[in-house]
Design an enzyme around this catalytic site. Structure first.
Site, mmCIF file in Angstrom:
data_model
loop_
_atom_site.group_PDB
_atom_site.id
_atom_site.type_symbol
_atom_site.label_atom_id
_atom_site.label_comp_id
_atom_site.label_asym_id
_atom_site.label_seq_id
_atom_site.Cartn_x
_atom_site.Cartn_y
_atom_site.Cartn_z
ATOM 1 N N HIS A 71 3.213 7.187 5.114
ATOM 2 C CA HIS A 71 2.967 7.185 3.675
ATOM 3 C C HIS A 71 3.558 8.460 3.084
ATOM 4 O O HIS A 71 3.696 9.475 3.790
ATOM 5 C CB HIS A 71 1.470 7.133 3.388
ATOM 6 C CG HIS A 71 0.836 5.829 3.747
ATOM 7 N ND1 HIS A 71 -0.370 5.434 3.231
ATOM 8 C CD2 HIS A 71 1.231 4.831 4.583
ATOM 9 C CE1 HIS A 71 -0.698 4.256 3.716
ATOM 10 N NE2 HIS A 71 0.265 3.867 4.547
ATOM 11 N N GLU A 85 2.436 10.788 1.203
ATOM 12 C CA GLU A 85 1.605 11.996 1.325
ATOM 13 C C GLU A 85 1.651 12.566 2.739
ATOM 14 O O GLU A 85 1.770 13.782 2.927
ATOM 15 C CB GLU A 85 0.147 11.679 0.946
ATOM 16 C CG GLU A 85 -0.040 11.208 -0.484
ATOM 17 C CD GLU A 85 0.044 9.685 -0.658
ATOM 18 O OE1 GLU A 85 -0.544 9.184 -1.625
ATOM 19 O OE2 GLU A 85 0.691 9.007 0.173
ATOM 20 N N CYS A 102 -4.546 6.787 -0.489
ATOM 21 C CA CYS A 102 -5.338 5.838 0.289
ATOM 22 C C CYS A 102 -6.283 6.614 1.208
ATOM 23 O O CYS A 102 -6.176 7.839 1.308
ATOM 24 C CB CYS A 102 -4.420 4.933 1.101
ATOM 25 S SG CYS A 102 -3.696 5.753 2.543
ATOM 26 N N CYS A 162 -4.410 8.873 3.772
ATOM 27 C CA CYS A 162 -3.765 10.022 3.146
ATOM 28 C C CYS A 162 -4.794 11.024 2.646
ATOM 29 O O CYS A 162 -4.609 12.238 2.788
ATOM 30 C CB CYS A 162 -2.857 9.564 2.015
ATOM 31 S SG CYS A 162 -1.437 8.622 2.614
#
Length: 172
Positions: free
Chosen positions: A69, A71, A99, A102
């Site tokens: 992801h 992040e 999320c 993250c």
């Protein structure tokens, strides 16, 4: 100069970056990622003392890595740039509310502040629904969609005992 090029210059690694341009850069990374077909609509920029340490877009499909992801990729880059797992004093700008994975990584990295553009509800409307993950966390371990069952706890505990006794451990 295009707006994207201007944002690139303002948020370039090592360059100074104020909150609004940093967030715009995270959004531009997300949008460019979609336009290029490289991945999902997520971007992140990590800043300390107004200086960009790292930026990233979602790379899940490009790398076949479900943890890639934006992040998490940005955290990895920032940690590498600082040669430290501790990002205390840093701010992360995310094109979307992080999320659960993250958010956990942000906490483990000790990032000080999170700014986000879209909400989790916006992400859900686009097909990225984290609500099921939050429901799973609240469910009894054995009743989750992926059962989480204890096995060999005593044996596994030996590594924790070794950690506690280790004179060379690095706390994190």
């Amino acid at each position: 100069m295009s707006e994207g090029s201007k944002l690139q210059l303002e948020a370039e690694q090592g360059a100074a970056c104020e909150p609004i341009p940093c967030m715009r850069r995270a959004i531009e990374l997300a949008s460019e990622n979609v336009r290029s077909g490289a991945g999902g609509p997520f971007g992140a920029v990590i800043v300390r003392d107004g200086v960009v340490l790292a930026e990233a877009a979602n790379m899940v499909t490009a790398t076949n890595d479900p943890t890639a992801h934006a992040e998490v990729v940005a955290i990895r880059k920032a940690c590498a740039a600082l040669q430290s797992f501790d990002l205390a004093g840093c701010t992360i700008y995310c094109s979307c509310e992080p999320c659960p994975m993250c958010l956990s990584a942000i906490y483990w990295a000790r990032i000080q502040t999170i700014y986000y553009g879209c909400t989790a509800e916006d992400a859900a409307a686009a097909g990225f629904d984290d609500a099921r993950l939050y429901r799973e966390f609240a469910t009894e371990r054995a009743a989750r969609a992926i059962p989480c069952l204890p096995l060999l706890r005593d044996e596994a505990g030996a590594s924790f005992a070794a950690w506690v006794a280790s004179p060379v451990r690095v706390e994190y």
